[in-house]
Enzyme design. Structure first.
Site, mmCIF file in Angstrom:
data_model
loop_
_atom_site.group_PDB
_atom_site.id
_atom_site.type_symbol
_atom_site.label_atom_id
_atom_site.label_comp_id
_atom_site.label_asym_id
_atom_site.label_seq_id
_atom_site.Cartn_x
_atom_site.Cartn_y
_atom_site.Cartn_z
ATOM 1 N N HIS A 1 50.584 52.915 30.497
ATOM 2 C CA HIS A 1 49.862 53.223 31.734
ATOM 3 C C HIS A 1 50.801 53.887 32.743
ATOM 4 C CE1 HIS A 1 46.854 50.346 30.183
ATOM 5 N NE2 HIS A 1 46.008 50.996 30.957
ATOM 6 N N LYS B 1 50.629 50.922 38.144
ATOM 7 C CA LYS B 1 49.857 49.764 37.676
ATOM 8 C C LYS B 1 50.562 48.455 38.054
ATOM 9 C CE LYS B 1 47.257 47.992 33.746
ATOM 10 N NZ LYS B 1 46.114 47.642 34.614
HETATM 11 N N1 LIG Z 1 38.121 47.966 33.796
HETATM 12 C C1 LIG Z 1 38.444 49.267 33.783
HETATM 13 O O1 LIG Z 1 37.810 50.076 33.092
HETATM 14 C C2 LIG Z 1 39.571 49.733 34.635
HETATM 15 C C3 LIG Z 1 40.230 48.846 35.390
HETATM 16 N N2 LIG Z 1 41.175 49.262 36.278
HETATM 17 C C4 LIG Z 1 41.703 48.222 37.163
HETATM 18 O O2 LIG Z 1 41.053 48.388 38.421
HETATM 19 C C5 LIG Z 1 41.928 48.020 39.465
HETATM 20 C C6 LIG Z 1 42.048 49.165 40.452
HETATM 21 O O3 LIG Z 1 42.642 50.266 39.820
HETATM 22 P P1 LIG Z 1 43.026 51.583 40.656
HETATM 23 O O4 LIG Z 1 41.864 52.112 41.400
HETATM 24 O O5 LIG Z 1 43.743 52.454 39.706
HETATM 25 O O6 LIG Z 1 44.076 50.962 41.702
HETATM 26 P P2 LIG Z 1 44.425 51.473 43.166
HETATM 27 O O7 LIG Z 1 45.685 50.757 43.570
HETATM 28 O O8 LIG Z 1 44.421 52.954 43.216
HETATM 29 O O9 LIG Z 1 43.213 50.937 44.069
HETATM 30 C C7 LIG Z 1 43.020 49.611 44.402
HETATM 31 C C8 LIG Z 1 42.536 49.557 45.839
HETATM 32 O O10 LIG Z 1 42.133 48.228 46.181
HETATM 33 C C9 LIG Z 1 42.443 48.064 47.561
HETATM 34 N N3 LIG Z 1 42.381 46.697 48.011
HETATM 35 C C10 LIG Z 1 43.394 45.845 48.370
HETATM 36 N N4 LIG Z 1 42.897 44.661 48.784
HETATM 37 C C11 LIG Z 1 41.540 44.768 48.712
HETATM 38 C C12 LIG Z 1 40.467 43.891 49.056
HETATM 39 N N5 LIG Z 1 40.666 42.640 49.554
HETATM 40 N N6 LIG Z 1 39.196 44.323 48.840
HETATM 41 C C13 LIG Z 1 38.956 45.565 48.352
HETATM 42 N N7 LIG Z 1 39.941 46.435 48.057
HETATM 43 C C14 LIG Z 1 41.212 46.050 48.227
HETATM 44 C C15 LIG Z 1 43.809 48.726 47.693
HETATM 45 O O11 LIG Z 1 44.072 49.014 49.055
HETATM 46 P P3 LIG Z 1 45.599 49.049 49.578
HETATM 47 O O12 LIG Z 1 46.245 50.145 48.817
HETATM 48 O O13 LIG Z 1 45.421 49.304 51.031
HETATM 49 O O14 LIG Z 1 46.184 47.695 49.248
HETATM 50 C C16 LIG Z 1 43.609 49.980 46.847
HETATM 51 O O15 LIG Z 1 43.108 51.064 47.598
HETATM 52 C C17 LIG Z 1 43.220 47.596 38.778
HETATM 53 O O16 LIG Z 1 43.195 46.198 38.593
HETATM 54 C C18 LIG Z 1 43.170 48.297 37.440
HETATM 55 O O17 LIG Z 1 43.897 47.628 36.447
HETATM 56 C C19 LIG Z 1 41.518 50.565 36.407
HETATM 57 C C20 LIG Z 1 40.919 51.510 35.634
HETATM 58 C C21 LIG Z 1 39.893 51.167 34.662
HETATM 59 O O1 LIG Z 2 45.256 50.123 35.788
HETATM 60 C C1 LIG Z 2 44.681 50.995 35.100
HETATM 61 O O2 LIG Z 2 44.788 52.199 35.341
HETATM 62 C C2 LIG Z 2 43.849 50.555 33.976
HETATM 63 N N1 LIG Z 2 43.619 49.291 33.849
HETATM 64 C C3 LIG Z 2 42.793 48.670 32.889
HETATM 65 C C4 LIG Z 2 43.564 47.657 32.083
HETATM 66 O O3 LIG Z 2 44.410 46.938 32.656
HETATM 67 O O4 LIG Z 2 43.322 47.520 30.888
HETATM 68 C C5 LIG Z 2 41.979 49.635 32.071
HETATM 69 C C6 LIG Z 2 42.593 50.973 31.845
HETATM 70 O O5 LIG Z 2 43.462 50.924 30.772
HETATM 71 C C7 LIG Z 2 43.239 51.562 33.086
#
Ligand SMILES: NC(=O)C1=CN([C@@H]2O[C@H](COP(=O)(O)OP(=O)(O)OC[C@H]3O[C@@H](n4cnc5c(N)ncnc54)[C@H](OP(=O)(O)O)[C@@H]3O)[C@@H](O)[C@H]2O)C=CC1
Ligand SMILES: O=C(O)C1=N[C@H](C(=O)O)C[C@H](O)C1
Length: 233
Positions: A130, A134
């Protein structure tokens, strides 16, 4: 639908673009725990941070707003979330990976583990790669893959990150700039090896799967998975 985006980072922004193309309205986009009224939304999509996801989904259950969560790294609290969802008659879908390809890949992994269960010459390992922002390791997807192997294969009882111990699936986590997500399961014997890989070319697939799940969940009550959404038996 009126959609609340709980977490407006890389995934929140990708989902926003796709949701608009699918005719939805984004009524909340937040990076905070407070300061908004969740009850104005038809459905919420949580892609936030490990420390925030549990509170975010519980708030949705208590306000009867169906919620889809893709946030990883908070699953110690998953069963508690499921109980609260059922008590509050909420609606919930969690997936460690929402891409449609990974939903199929999860099934391939389970079938492969069943086929390998009696072949003692093969050792399994998982690698996930990744991007460098992350927060969690191993990835939620790698943990789901490992747990399914443990369920099917008698030689494995647990997984380990970056170490090898008896009866344990070794998971290697690599962090390389700009990699959206790549997962490989390998079975190796002294004579040969078999690997299956899923590679996310970008974040569109995760966003598409989360939106399909949200559209499916709207109007329902209960706890579901992507297998329910995609009618995979
Ligand atoms: N299940 C799936 O298919 C996938 C899962 N993921 C997961 O999704 C999550 C987010 O990924 P990604 O968008 O890349 O990460 P990012 O870090 O880009 O975005 C996460 C956001 O959440 C914000 N945040 C912090 N605290 C809160 C809160 N209390 N309520 C709401 N939002 C908050 C952060 O703000 P700030 O920066 O201000 O702290 C940030 O903008 C991760 O856990 C990742 O592993 C990602 C891709 C696919
Ligand atoms: O953090 C990410 O970007 C992603 N998180 C998910 C995971 O932890 O498996 C899904 C995807 O691989 C992207």
């Amino acid at each position: 639908m009126k959609i609340a985006l709980l977490g407006y980072g890389k995934m929140g922004k990708t989902i926003e673009n796709l949701a608009k193309q699918r005719g939805h309205d984004i009524v909340i986009k937040t990076n905070k725990e407070t300061g908004y009224d969740i009850s104005i939304a038809d459905v919420a999509i949580d892609f936030s941070v490990p420390d925030a996801a549990f509170n975010n989904v519980v708030k949705c259950f208590k306000n009867r707003v169906p919620v889809v969560s893709g946030t990883t790294g908070w699953l110690d609290n998953y069963n508690k979330a499921v109980s609260i969802c059922n008590e509050e008659q909420g609606a919930f879908i969690y997936a460690s990976n929402f891409s449609l390809g990974v939903t199929i890949f999860f099934e391939l992994n389970t079938q492969l583990a069943k086929m390998m269960a009696n072949l003692k010459d093969y050792n399994v390992s998982i690698e996930e790669v990744h991007h460098t922002q992350k927060l969690d390791a191993p990835s939620g997807t790698a943990i789901t893959l490992a747990q399914s192997i443990i369920n099917e294969h008698p030689a494995y009882q647990k997984w380990n990150l970056n170490t090898e111990t008896a009866h344990s699936i070794p998971i290697t986590a690599k962090r390389i700039a700009d990699v959206s997500g790549k997962h490989t399961i390998s079975y190796s014997s002294p004579t040969d090896s078999i690997s299956i890989t899923h590679n996310a070319n970008n974040r569109q697939g995760f966003a598409q799967g989360a939106l399909v799940a949200a559209e499916w969940l709207y109007g329902k009550t209960g706890v579901f998975t992507m297998k329910d959404v995609l009618k995979i038996s």
